[in-house]
Scaffold this motif. Structure first.
Motif, PDB file in Angstrom:
ATOM      1  N   VAL A   1       0.839  -1.211  -0.016  1.00  0.00           N
ATOM      2  CA  VAL A   1      -0.196   0.047  -0.024  1.00  0.00           C
ATOM      3  C   VAL A   1       0.889   1.318  -0.108  1.00  0.00           C
ATOM      4  CG1 VAL A   1      -1.774  -1.070   1.202  1.00  0.00           C
ATOM      5  CG2 VAL A   1      -0.281   0.106   2.556  1.00  0.00           C
ATOM      6  N   THR A   2       0.412   2.217  -0.383  1.00  0.00           N
ATOM      7  CA  THR A   2       1.010   3.718  -0.301  1.00  0.00           C
ATOM      8  C   THR A   2       0.268   4.617   0.468  1.00  0.00           C
ATOM      9  OG1 THR A   2      -0.376   4.664  -2.334  1.00  0.00           O
ATOM     10  CG2 THR A   2       1.792   3.522  -2.770  1.00  0.00           C
ATOM     11  N   VAL A   3       0.865   5.580   1.254  1.00  0.00           N
ATOM     12  CA  VAL A   3       0.587   6.354   2.106  1.00  0.00           C
ATOM     13  C   VAL A   3       1.322   7.839   1.814  1.00  0.00           C
ATOM     14  CG1 VAL A   3       0.354   7.143   4.573  1.00  0.00           C
ATOM     15  CG2 VAL A   3       0.120   4.615   3.984  1.00  0.00           C
ATOM     16  N   ASN A   4       0.490   8.747   1.575  1.00  0.00           N
ATOM     17  CA  ASN A   4       1.125  10.034   1.263  1.00  0.00           C
ATOM     18  C   ASN A   4       0.543  11.019   2.190  1.00  0.00           C
ATOM     19  OD1 ASN A   4       2.028  12.734   0.189  1.00  0.00           O
ATOM     20  ND2 ASN A   4       1.070  12.259  -1.769  1.00  0.00           N
ATOM     21  N   CYS A   5       1.366  11.625   3.170  1.00  0.00           N
ATOM     22  CA  CYS A   5       1.057  12.465   4.306  1.00  0.00           C
ATOM     23  C   CYS A   5       1.488  13.847   3.981  1.00  0.00           C
ATOM     24  CB  CYS A   5       1.869  11.931   5.363  1.00  0.00           C
ATOM     25  SG  CYS A   5       1.310  10.242   6.097  1.00  0.00           S
ATOM     26  N   ALA A   6       1.942  14.248   2.524  1.00  0.00           N
ATOM     27  CA  ALA A   6       2.283  15.816   2.040  1.00  0.00           C
ATOM     28  C   ALA A   6       0.899  16.351   1.971  1.00  0.00           C
ATOM     29  CB  ALA A   6       3.171  15.436   1.012  1.00  0.00           C
ATOM     30  N   TYR A   7       0.598  17.479   2.517  1.00  0.00           N
ATOM     31  CA  TYR A   7      -0.247  18.446   2.244  1.00  0.00           C
ATOM     32  C   TYR A   7      -1.741  17.930   2.715  1.00  0.00           C
ATOM     33  CZ  TYR A   7       3.734  19.833  -0.445  1.00  0.00           C
ATOM     34  OH  TYR A   7       4.873  20.576  -0.752  1.00  0.00           O
ATOM     35  N   SER A   8      -2.078  16.981   2.103  1.00  0.00           N
ATOM     36  CA  SER A   8      -3.406  16.140   2.450  1.00  0.00           C
ATOM     37  C   SER A   8      -2.917  14.643   2.373  1.00  0.00           C
ATOM     38  CB  SER A   8      -4.284  16.489   1.626  1.00  0.00           C
ATOM     39  OG  SER A   8      -4.132  15.893   0.240  1.00  0.00           O
ATOM     40  N   THR A   9      -3.687  13.755   3.242  1.00  0.00           N
ATOM     41  CA  THR A   9      -3.639  12.487   3.185  1.00  0.00           C
ATOM     42  C   THR A   9      -4.234  11.687   2.083  1.00  0.00           C
ATOM     43  OG1 THR A   9      -5.599  12.290   4.716  1.00  0.00           O
ATOM     44  CG2 THR A   9      -3.181  12.535   5.558  1.00  0.00           C
ATOM     45  N   SER A  10      -3.380  10.848   1.459  1.00  0.00           N
ATOM     46  CA  SER A  10      -4.049   9.830   0.220  1.00  0.00           C
ATOM     47  C   SER A  10      -3.242   8.658   0.242  1.00  0.00           C
ATOM     48  CB  SER A  10      -3.842  10.643  -1.010  1.00  0.00           C
ATOM     49  OG  SER A  10      -2.690  11.114  -1.401  1.00  0.00           O
ATOM     50  N   GLY A  11      -3.603   7.870  -0.475  1.00  0.00           N
ATOM     51  CA  GLY A  11      -2.930   6.683  -0.821  1.00  0.00           C
ATOM     52  C   GLY A  11      -3.629   5.278  -0.924  1.00  0.00           C
ATOM     53  N   THR A  12      -3.349   4.154  -1.211  1.00  0.00           N
ATOM     54  CA  THR A  12      -3.896   3.173  -1.031  1.00  0.00           C
ATOM     55  C   THR A  12      -4.310   2.066   0.077  1.00  0.00           C
ATOM     56  OG1 THR A  12      -2.047   1.721  -1.652  1.00  0.00           O
ATOM     57  CG2 THR A  12      -3.417   2.616  -3.619  1.00  0.00           C
ATOM     58  N   HIS A  13      -3.730   2.879   1.108  1.00  0.00           N
ATOM     59  CA  HIS A  13      -3.689   2.097   2.568  1.00  0.00           C
ATOM     60  C   HIS A  13      -5.154   2.315   2.776  1.00  0.00           C
ATOM     61  CE1 HIS A  13      -3.540   1.893   7.066  1.00  0.00           C
ATOM     62  NE2 HIS A  13      -2.339   1.494   6.617  1.00  0.00           N
ATOM     63  N   PRO A  14      -5.914   1.202   3.691  1.00  0.00           N
ATOM     64  CA  PRO A  14      -7.204   1.422   3.958  1.00  0.00           C
ATOM     65  C   PRO A  14      -7.747   2.547   4.852  1.00  0.00           C
ATOM     66  CG  PRO A  14      -6.183  -1.044   4.498  1.00  0.00           C
ATOM     67  CD  PRO A  14      -5.101   0.201   4.035  1.00  0.00           C
ATOM     68  N   ASP A  15      -6.707   3.134   5.473  1.00  0.00           N
ATOM     69  CA  ASP A  15      -7.007   4.348   6.592  1.00  0.00           C
ATOM     70  C   ASP A  15      -5.722   5.333   6.348  1.00  0.00           C
ATOM     71  OD1 ASP A  15      -7.982   6.195   8.153  1.00  0.00           O
ATOM     72  OD2 ASP A  15      -8.756   4.817   9.624  1.00  0.00           O
ATOM     73  N   PRO A  16      -5.625   5.973   5.162  1.00  0.00           N
ATOM     74  CA  PRO A  16      -4.278   6.819   5.243  1.00  0.00           C
ATOM     75  C   PRO A  16      -4.437   7.923   6.329  1.00  0.00           C
ATOM     76  CG  PRO A  16      -5.812   7.159   3.286  1.00  0.00           C
ATOM     77  CD  PRO A  16      -6.240   6.178   4.186  1.00  0.00           C
ATOM     78  N   ARG A  17      -5.480   8.314   6.743  1.00  0.00           N
ATOM     79  CA  ARG A  17      -5.580   9.392   7.386  1.00  0.00           C
ATOM     80  C   ARG A  17      -4.860   8.900   9.198  1.00  0.00           C
ATOM     81  NH1 ARG A  17      -9.795  13.946   7.046  1.00  0.00           N
ATOM     82  NH2 ARG A  17      -9.510  13.122   5.201  1.00  0.00           N
ATOM     83  N   ARG A  18      -5.359   8.073   9.440  1.00  0.00           N
ATOM     84  CA  ARG A  18      -5.001   7.291  10.594  1.00  0.00           C
ATOM     85  C   ARG A  18      -3.454   6.949  10.862  1.00  0.00           C
ATOM     86  NH1 ARG A  18      -8.592   2.873  13.350  1.00  0.00           N
ATOM     87  NH2 ARG A  18      -7.115   3.125  14.786  1.00  0.00           N
ATOM     88  N   ALA A  19      -3.234   6.424   9.472  1.00  0.00           N
ATOM     89  CA  ALA A  19      -1.693   5.936   9.351  1.00  0.00           C
ATOM     90  C   ALA A  19      -0.897   7.074   9.496  1.00  0.00           C
ATOM     91  CB  ALA A  19      -1.553   5.438   7.767  1.00  0.00           C
ATOM     92  N   CYS A  20      -1.255   8.295   8.825  1.00  0.00           N
ATOM     93  CA  CYS A  20      -0.471   9.539   9.026  1.00  0.00           C
ATOM     94  C   CYS A  20      -0.633  10.202  10.476  1.00  0.00           C
ATOM     95  CB  CYS A  20      -1.113  10.420   7.912  1.00  0.00           C
ATOM     96  SG  CYS A  20      -0.498  10.082   6.414  1.00  0.00           S
ATOM     97  N   ALA A  21      -1.629   9.950  11.107  1.00  0.00           N
ATOM     98  CA  ALA A  21      -1.678  10.487  12.526  1.00  0.00           C
ATOM     99  C   ALA A  21      -0.622   9.486  13.302  1.00  0.00           C
ATOM    100  CB  ALA A  21      -3.273  10.137  12.964  1.00  0.00           C
ATOM    101  N   ASP A  22      -0.767   8.174  13.119  1.00  0.00           N
ATOM    102  CA  ASP A  22       0.210   7.483  13.833  1.00  0.00           C
ATOM    103  C   ASP A  22       1.599   7.803  13.661  1.00  0.00           C
ATOM    104  OD1 ASP A  22      -1.607   5.669  15.129  1.00  0.00           O
ATOM    105  OD2 ASP A  22      -1.366   4.042  13.658  1.00  0.00           O
ATOM    106  N   LEU A  23       1.894   8.145  12.405  1.00  0.00           N
ATOM    107  CA  LEU A  23       3.395   8.472  12.057  1.00  0.00           C
ATOM    108  C   LEU A  23       3.686   9.711  12.922  1.00  0.00           C
ATOM    109  CD1 LEU A  23       3.358   7.274   8.307  1.00  0.00           C
ATOM    110  CD2 LEU A  23       4.951   6.509  10.152  1.00  0.00           C
TER     111      LEU A  23
END
Length: 152
Positions: free
Chosen positions: A66-88
């Motif tokens: 999966v991909t997670v993009n936490c730049a500017y806004s959250t996106s990606g193919t991760h099932p929950d990119p917003r929570r993934a970025c929050a964890d990071l």
């Protein structure tokens, strides 16, 4: 999967994660006005995460990526990119601390079976290159002990 194939797959996913959100269609901004760049305190962050059953990433075939993009806004193919970025963000990109956070299955009891599952993370986090690997004893422990970022 051979290491060269793994790197090629990671490179392709990372390129998609970085280039996808940054590319704009030709009709999105008039030609006379320059497109405004989003401003941020941090450099762009885009990660490719893989998981597969085995002890080492070099000898394990990725079963999911999966991909997670936490730049500017959250996106990606991760099932929950917003929570993934929050964890990071919560661990300031320290993936060793991320592997020990209580995840979605807090309070869940896991068996003691040994069926190792390895998680890899490669990419860029706030301008720093990341190449990380962590092995959990079994998928239940990955879901219980790992953060939401590892829940894919």
């Amino acid at each position: 999967m051979r290491p060269m194939t793994r790197w090629a797959m990671t490179g392709a996913l990372l390129t998609t994660a970085l280039a996808g959100p940054l590319s704009m269609p030709a009709h999105s901004a008039p030609a006379s006005e320059p497109a405004s760049e989003p401003t941020s305190l941090y450099a762009p962050s885009a990660l490719v995460m893989t998981t597969g059953h085995g002890e080492k990433a070099a000898t394990t075939t990725p079963e999911r990526a999966v991909t997670v993009n936490c730049a500017y806004s959250t996106s990606g193919t991760h099932p929950d990119p917003r929570r993934a970025c929050a964890d990071l963000d919560r661990v300031n990109g320290d993936l060793d601390r991320l592997a020990t956070l209580r995840g979605n299955g807090a309070g869940q009891v896991c068996t003691r079976e040994y069926r190792p599952i390895v998680v890899t993370v490669q990419g860029v986090w706030r301008g720093t290159r990341i190449n990380y690997e962590h092995t959990f004893a079994n998928p239940c422990i990955k879901e219980t002990q790992g953060a939401a970022a590892f829940a894919f």
